[in-house]
Structures are given as C-alpha cells and as structure tokens.
Scaffold this motif. Sequence first.
Motif, mmCIF file in Angstrom:
data_model
loop_
_atom_site.group_PDB
_atom_site.id
_atom_site.type_symbol
_atom_site.label_atom_id
_atom_site.label_comp_id
_atom_site.label_asym_id
_atom_site.label_seq_id
_atom_site.Cartn_x
_atom_site.Cartn_y
_atom_site.Cartn_z
ATOM 1 N N VAL A 20 0.818 -0.937 -0.136
ATOM 2 C CA VAL A 20 0.360 -0.089 -0.031
ATOM 3 C C VAL A 20 0.760 1.093 0.066
ATOM 4 O O VAL A 20 1.347 1.074 0.696
ATOM 5 C CB VAL A 20 -0.847 0.174 1.317
ATOM 6 C CG1 VAL A 20 -1.992 1.295 1.561
ATOM 7 C CG2 VAL A 20 -1.920 -1.063 1.203
ATOM 8 N N VAL A 21 0.826 2.073 -0.813
ATOM 9 C CA VAL A 21 1.469 3.731 -0.892
ATOM 10 C C VAL A 21 0.863 4.083 -0.746
ATOM 11 O O VAL A 21 -0.631 4.428 -1.047
ATOM 12 C CB VAL A 21 2.190 3.881 -2.344
ATOM 13 C CG1 VAL A 21 3.352 2.562 -2.616
ATOM 14 C CG2 VAL A 21 1.044 3.494 -3.834
ATOM 15 N N SER A 22 1.180 6.054 -0.055
ATOM 16 C CA SER A 22 0.564 7.117 0.377
ATOM 17 C C SER A 22 0.726 7.901 -0.324
ATOM 18 O O SER A 22 0.364 9.241 0.550
ATOM 19 C CB SER A 22 0.316 6.948 2.053
ATOM 20 O OG SER A 22 0.602 6.000 2.113
ATOM 21 N N ASN A 23 2.509 8.000 -1.149
ATOM 22 C CA ASN A 23 2.695 9.440 -2.121
ATOM 23 C C ASN A 23 3.797 8.909 -2.880
ATOM 24 O O ASN A 23 3.330 7.794 -3.043
ATOM 25 C CB ASN A 23 3.339 10.368 -0.890
ATOM 26 C CG ASN A 23 4.490 9.504 -0.273
ATOM 27 O OD1 ASN A 23 4.973 8.883 -1.298
ATOM 28 N ND2 ASN A 23 4.661 9.128 1.152
ATOM 29 N N ASN A 24 4.071 9.938 -4.106
ATOM 30 C CA ASN A 24 4.249 9.678 -4.890
ATOM 31 C C ASN A 24 5.361 9.350 -5.244
ATOM 32 O O ASN A 24 5.956 8.022 -5.504
ATOM 33 C CB ASN A 24 3.906 11.003 -5.535
ATOM 34 C CG ASN A 24 3.277 11.585 -5.965
ATOM 35 O OD1 ASN A 24 2.421 10.196 -7.210
ATOM 36 N ND2 ASN A 24 2.514 12.857 -6.678
ATOM 37 N N THR A 25 6.413 9.436 -3.846
ATOM 38 C CA THR A 25 7.507 9.007 -3.577
ATOM 39 C C THR A 25 7.487 7.336 -3.567
ATOM 40 O O THR A 25 8.394 6.696 -3.947
ATOM 41 C CB THR A 25 8.615 9.619 -2.562
ATOM 42 O OG1 THR A 25 8.568 10.964 -2.640
ATOM 43 C CG2 THR A 25 9.636 8.765 -2.151
ATOM 44 N N GLN A 26 7.091 7.035 -2.713
ATOM 45 C CA GLN A 26 6.648 5.265 -2.049
ATOM 46 C C GLN A 26 6.132 4.745 -3.609
ATOM 47 O O GLN A 26 6.796 3.628 -3.657
ATOM 48 C CB GLN A 26 5.696 4.964 -0.731
ATOM 49 C CG GLN A 26 6.216 5.770 0.175
ATOM 50 C CD GLN A 26 4.648 5.790 1.635
ATOM 51 O OE1 GLN A 26 3.742 5.375 0.965
ATOM 52 N NE2 GLN A 26 5.238 6.149 2.598
ATOM 53 N N LEU A 27 4.358 5.460 -4.727
ATOM 54 C CA LEU A 27 4.598 5.380 -5.661
ATOM 55 C C LEU A 27 5.782 4.600 -6.794
ATOM 56 O O LEU A 27 6.218 3.569 -6.926
ATOM 57 C CB LEU A 27 3.975 6.097 -6.202
ATOM 58 C CG LEU A 27 3.220 5.093 -7.845
ATOM 59 C CD1 LEU A 27 2.059 4.106 -7.304
ATOM 60 C CD2 LEU A 27 2.539 6.183 -8.012
ATOM 61 N N GLN A 28 6.732 5.722 -7.065
ATOM 62 C CA GLN A 28 7.550 5.066 -7.908
ATOM 63 C C GLN A 28 8.391 4.214 -7.602
ATOM 64 O O GLN A 28 9.029 3.411 -8.152
ATOM 65 C CB GLN A 28 8.058 7.156 -7.663
ATOM 66 C CG GLN A 28 7.788 7.797 -8.721
ATOM 67 C CD GLN A 28 7.194 7.359 -9.830
ATOM 68 O OE1 GLN A 28 7.446 6.530 -10.688
ATOM 69 N NE2 GLN A 28 5.755 8.126 -9.813
ATOM 70 N N ASN A 29 8.988 4.467 -6.297
ATOM 71 C CA ASN A 29 9.481 2.735 -5.167
ATOM 72 C C ASN A 29 9.026 1.878 -5.379
ATOM 73 O O ASN A 29 9.748 0.494 -6.090
ATOM 74 C CB ASN A 29 10.087 3.154 -4.488
ATOM 75 C CG ASN A 29 10.645 4.621 -3.932
ATOM 76 O OD1 ASN A 29 11.471 5.250 -4.981
ATOM 77 N ND2 ASN A 29 11.378 5.191 -2.443
ATOM 78 N N ALA A 30 7.802 1.566 -5.471
ATOM 79 C CA ALA A 30 7.257 0.308 -5.518
ATOM 80 C C ALA A 30 6.970 0.375 -6.766
ATOM 81 O O ALA A 30 7.427 -1.218 -7.293
ATOM 82 C CB ALA A 30 5.935 0.867 -5.436
ATOM 83 N N ILE A 31 7.134 0.986 -8.152
ATOM 84 C CA ILE A 31 7.053 1.104 -9.284
ATOM 85 C C ILE A 31 8.713 0.545 -9.833
ATOM 86 O O ILE A 31 9.090 -0.390 -10.622
ATOM 87 C CB ILE A 31 6.671 2.032 -10.664
ATOM 88 C CG1 ILE A 31 5.278 2.421 -10.143
ATOM 89 C CG2 ILE A 31 7.358 1.980 -11.224
ATOM 90 C CD1 ILE A 31 4.173 1.157 -10.777
ATOM 91 N N SER A 32 9.460 0.977 -9.058
ATOM 92 C CA SER A 32 10.552 0.657 -10.027
ATOM 93 C C SER A 32 10.899 -0.762 -9.474
ATOM 94 O O SER A 32 11.784 -1.414 -9.712
ATOM 95 C CB SER A 32 11.872 1.422 -9.378
ATOM 96 O OG SER A 32 11.747 2.727 -9.482
ATOM 97 N N ASN A 33 10.285 -1.637 -8.274
ATOM 98 C CA ASN A 33 10.681 -2.856 -7.603
ATOM 99 C C ASN A 33 9.734 -3.934 -7.823
ATOM 100 O O ASN A 33 9.949 -5.265 -7.877
ATOM 101 C CB ASN A 33 11.116 -3.056 -6.345
ATOM 102 C CG ASN A 33 12.172 -1.831 -5.803
ATOM 103 O OD1 ASN A 33 12.935 -2.180 -6.404
ATOM 104 N ND2 ASN A 33 11.563 -1.178 -4.672
ATOM 105 N N ALA A 34 8.641 -3.414 -8.650
ATOM 106 C CA ALA A 34 7.427 -4.450 -9.231
ATOM 107 C C ALA A 34 7.793 -4.999 -10.105
ATOM 108 O O ALA A 34 8.829 -5.417 -11.461
ATOM 109 C CB ALA A 34 6.481 -3.038 -10.665
ATOM 110 N N THR A 35 7.539 -6.407 -10.625
ATOM 111 C CA THR A 35 7.537 -7.452 -11.318
ATOM 112 C C THR A 35 6.725 -8.867 -10.974
ATOM 113 O O THR A 35 5.386 -8.195 -10.487
ATOM 114 C CB THR A 35 9.126 -8.882 -10.187
ATOM 115 O OG1 THR A 35 8.166 -9.727 -8.716
ATOM 116 C CG2 THR A 35 10.244 -8.424 -10.353
ATOM 117 N N ALA A 36 6.528 -9.234 -11.902
ATOM 118 C CA ALA A 36 4.768 -10.791 -12.080
ATOM 119 C C ALA A 36 5.323 -10.949 -10.673
ATOM 120 O O ALA A 36 5.733 -11.160 -9.954
ATOM 121 C CB ALA A 36 5.283 -11.947 -12.738
ATOM 122 N N GLY A 37 4.075 -10.151 -10.600
ATOM 123 C CA GLY A 37 2.925 -11.013 -8.878
ATOM 124 C C GLY A 37 2.250 -10.068 -7.812
ATOM 125 O O GLY A 37 2.081 -9.514 -6.788
#
Length: 581
Positions: A20-37
Amino acid sequence: MKYFICIFALILTLKVQSQVVSNNTQLQNAISNATAGTVIEFADGTWTDVQLSINVNATSTQPCIIKAQNPGSVFFEGRSNISIGGSYIIFEGVTFQNASGLITDGDKIEPIIEFRDTSNNDCVNCTVRNIKIDSYNGTASQETLKFKWIVIYGEYNEVSYSSFIGKNGVGSIINDNHNNSTPDYSRIHHNYFADRIPVNNDVNGLNDQDAIRIGVSTTSLSDSFTEVYDNLFNNWAGEVEIISNKCGSNKYYNNTFRDFQGTLTLRHGNNAEVYGNYFFGNENTFSGGVRVIGEDHKVYNNYFEGLRYRKPNGSGSSATGAINVSNGKPNSELNEYYQVKNSEIINNTIVSCDLGIRVGTAINSALTLAPENLVIANNIMLDCSDSALQEITAPIGTSNYQGNITQNGSWDLTNGTNSNQTVASGLLTSGTDFYRLALGSDAIDAGVGSYSYLTKDILNGDRDANLDAGAEEYGASGTVGPYKVSDVGTTIGFLAFNALSTSANEVKESKMKLYPVPANKELTISQDNGNIGTITIYDTQGKLLLRQNIDSNTSTIDTRNFAPGIYILKTIRSSIQFIID
C-alpha cells in the motif's frame, strides 16, 4: 480441490508482494521494484500530479496489479497520466477528476492512460478496468487541442467496466491506434459513455470528437479483430461518428445508444459485423444508426427508434438515417470513401424514424460509385415518416431486396416483389422499453433466405428454421435487452466490476456446490434445498455464454464447448466462479 489449493497459493503469493502506497515517492519506489505478481495499492484520498510509467513482463497467473485500495475512494487530480508497457498489467479502481496544468505537445495534450510506456514499449494482454474519468478536460483555450483520454497500443488489451463522463474538446475517449498491420484483438466492453459536449456546442463542427475510434486510414485495409460490446452511450453529442471504425474484421454488438446525436460509422476497413445493438434517438436531430462504407460488412439484428436525419440547423444530412449505405469515390484514397461491396443488411427493426434504410447517399458530388452486390432482407419498418427505404442511387451487380416489411410509411420498393410487403396493422406492439413482435404479426415466419450467422435474435434467443423478419424471433424467450442508466454501477460502468465480483463468503452463503472443479466435459450444480432456478454463465469479460432454467435442486451442464479458463455462474441469489481445464 487442486483448483482451490492453486488459488489459495496464488492469494498467498500476491499478499506477500502487495504494498500500500500513500504518496508519489512510495509509488515510484514500488514501481521500480515491480515484477510479476506485484500488487500496488493506492491508499484512499486525493493524489495530485501522478506520473506513472511502468514496464513489467508479468504472466496470466501472476499479473502485475496497480489499483485503488478501495475503488471510489482514490482520486487522481491535476496533471496525472498513466503509461503501461510490458505484459499482463492491470490498472483499476481510480477516479480521475479536476484536471489542471495538463502536459501539451504541439497540437496535442498527453493522454490520461496509454498502453505504452514512456520508452515506447507497447502493452500486451494488459487491462484497464473499473476506473472513472469525470470531466477531466483541458482549459477553454485548449478545446481544439487533441486530447485522447485513453490510447491503446499493442495486442490483446482490454478497457472494461469503466465510466467516461463529461468529455469536451477534440479527441476520442478511447482510441485503439492500430498503428501497424498487426491485429490488435482489443476488447472494449461494459463501459458507460455519457454527457459529451461538442466544441462550441456544434455537432456539425470539428472532427475527432468520437467516443471510440478503432484504427486509422493509413492501416485501414489490415485487420484488427477488435470487439466493442455491452457498452452504454447516453446523452451524447460530439460529431457524426460516435464510434468510428477504421480497420478490418471488427465486431460491434450488444451496445445501447440513448438520447444521442451521431452514428456508428464503418468509415474505413472491411468485414465488420454490427449486431444486437439498440439505438434510441429520442427524436434528436442528427441522430442516426449505422453508416456503411467499404466491403463485406454485415449489419443485422439491430433495433432503431426515434432517429432524425436533419442537422441542428434544419437541413438534411446525407450521413444519417437508421441504416445509411454510402456511395463510394472512384479511385478512392485510403482516407476517402471506398465503394460498398458485398454487404448485407439483414433482420433489423426500425421504428418511428423519419428515414429508415438509405441506399446510395453522398456527402459530396465526388461519391458516384453505387453500392455493389448489396443484400437488404427481412428488415421491418414501422412509422417511418419520410421513407422506410430510400433509394437515392440504385445498387448494381447482384444486389437484392427481399422479405422487407413496412407499416405506415412509403418506400422505394415494389410491393409483392421478392416478398417485400406493406401491412396495414399489427406489425409490432409497444413493450416496456422497445417495440416487440405482436401476436399474429405478418413478420412471424416471413423471413426469406438463409444466413449462417443468423442463429440468435437481438435478445439472444434462438432463431428457428422458419425465420421471422426483424431483429426479434417471436417466442424465442431471449432476455438480453437494452442497457439503462440504472445499470451503471451494477452491470456496466465504474464499480460494476466490484458488484459482479465473487468472494468466498458468497460461495458459502449460497449453499450451492459445483463439481468436479476443475470441470472438463460436464459441470454438476447442486443446491441444498429448493429448485436452482435460472442460471447464467459468463466469461471473465462479461460475455453471456449460457442461460438456462433448472427446475430441480441438481443438474448437469455440458461444458465440452467451453474453452479452458475461468467462468462465473450466477443465480438469483449467488455468484460463483469455476474453472474448466
């Protein structure tokens, strides 16, 4: 048991990787580490200037999901746009509103959602669903800039269960770009399009104010195989083309148009099918049905009511009418008007339209090629005030008019020839929402000819060997009627996906069992007490595959014709997923 173990394992895997992300910084970090699943959830609240570009190569069993934690409680505002590239990415649950500071590029505004990342990697097998775009527009000075809300690139992509409201300015809501000759296989379904306002409130003005555009003229002779179905268009005025078909082998079915101006236009490309659609013009000027240009089209089982062909200024339009078959231009360029050839206008119902079927129209003097090898058969027309069938330019070749019936209207046909007839009364009777075949109607068993694709009627009832004229087969007991605004949020549009979703609690409370799971050749349905009643089975895209009444507490369904995959079985009390291997 194996199925439920696999689902449980998948749920555990998704929970481990969910964030769960609450701001744009957390979102961009999560996107950078996203993989299948990976599952990324937006916390409830208002998000401003969200710039998301993601490229993940996920899989069908391990998609990458980016979604609102609670659909209806996450709002993207300001200068927000989403770019997705890769495969099996799902974006869902977000509301876009209160646009400001939108990014411009020459004569364009950057799309809200693009099936291509910022490095121009297309998406394959990606889905945008359960979103709402609410009056997310540029400023008044930006109205003539092209602002397409969603642009589709790549293959096997989907836009579904979403609401698109209050679009103004130039630009399609959904544009399947079809920028090369590779088939798209896109699916656009169960969406709500409403309240479009044309630039300067002039529906005769600027082009590129459609709801959906499939393709472009430069690649129009290649096939897309896109399907547009189960959408509702309401209170719509943009330009003459509500849907603009500009490539080949696309299907448009089970859509409903209400209180609108414009037409579903087969502008470029060949081999389209238009069937099972409802058009209610509410007597708006410049309201039409289907406009036909090109080759090998089939228009059948459609219903048209209350359409008016005149422009808002009172002059007649050559682009409207319930069904409008255009002339072509000799030696036409790709972006001009190809001749209509080998097309069929079959078993449509037209009610209270000033002009019903129009043959050989021309929006300018260069369109001189008459339709060739045109079949117009088994259509019924009630109360067409100007002409039920208007032949402006006679078709050529082996063209044939047969089995058409009209009541209370003139037409350019000879009665009694090729089973064409006029009747004095009893053709149709008013129903709850549209006119139906009446008991004793001359249309019953009056169909002429044989058409292999004409197995169902507009209500999804089975046609019998003695074919009726018109869109409905009398007594076929079909139940797939037109959509209403009250269906938004329940079966179509934003939040309908939530309403149709199933949960473990629903399965438990239903006291219904399905076995074996997964099924192969047959599926047994068992209920603890009472008759099961009417069941419906849908695929995961919401397409109705089976409707059956069961007058017992146990029954077996033949599933040999179902492709492997996940399906939804619904009764009046429950909704259950099952799998076929």
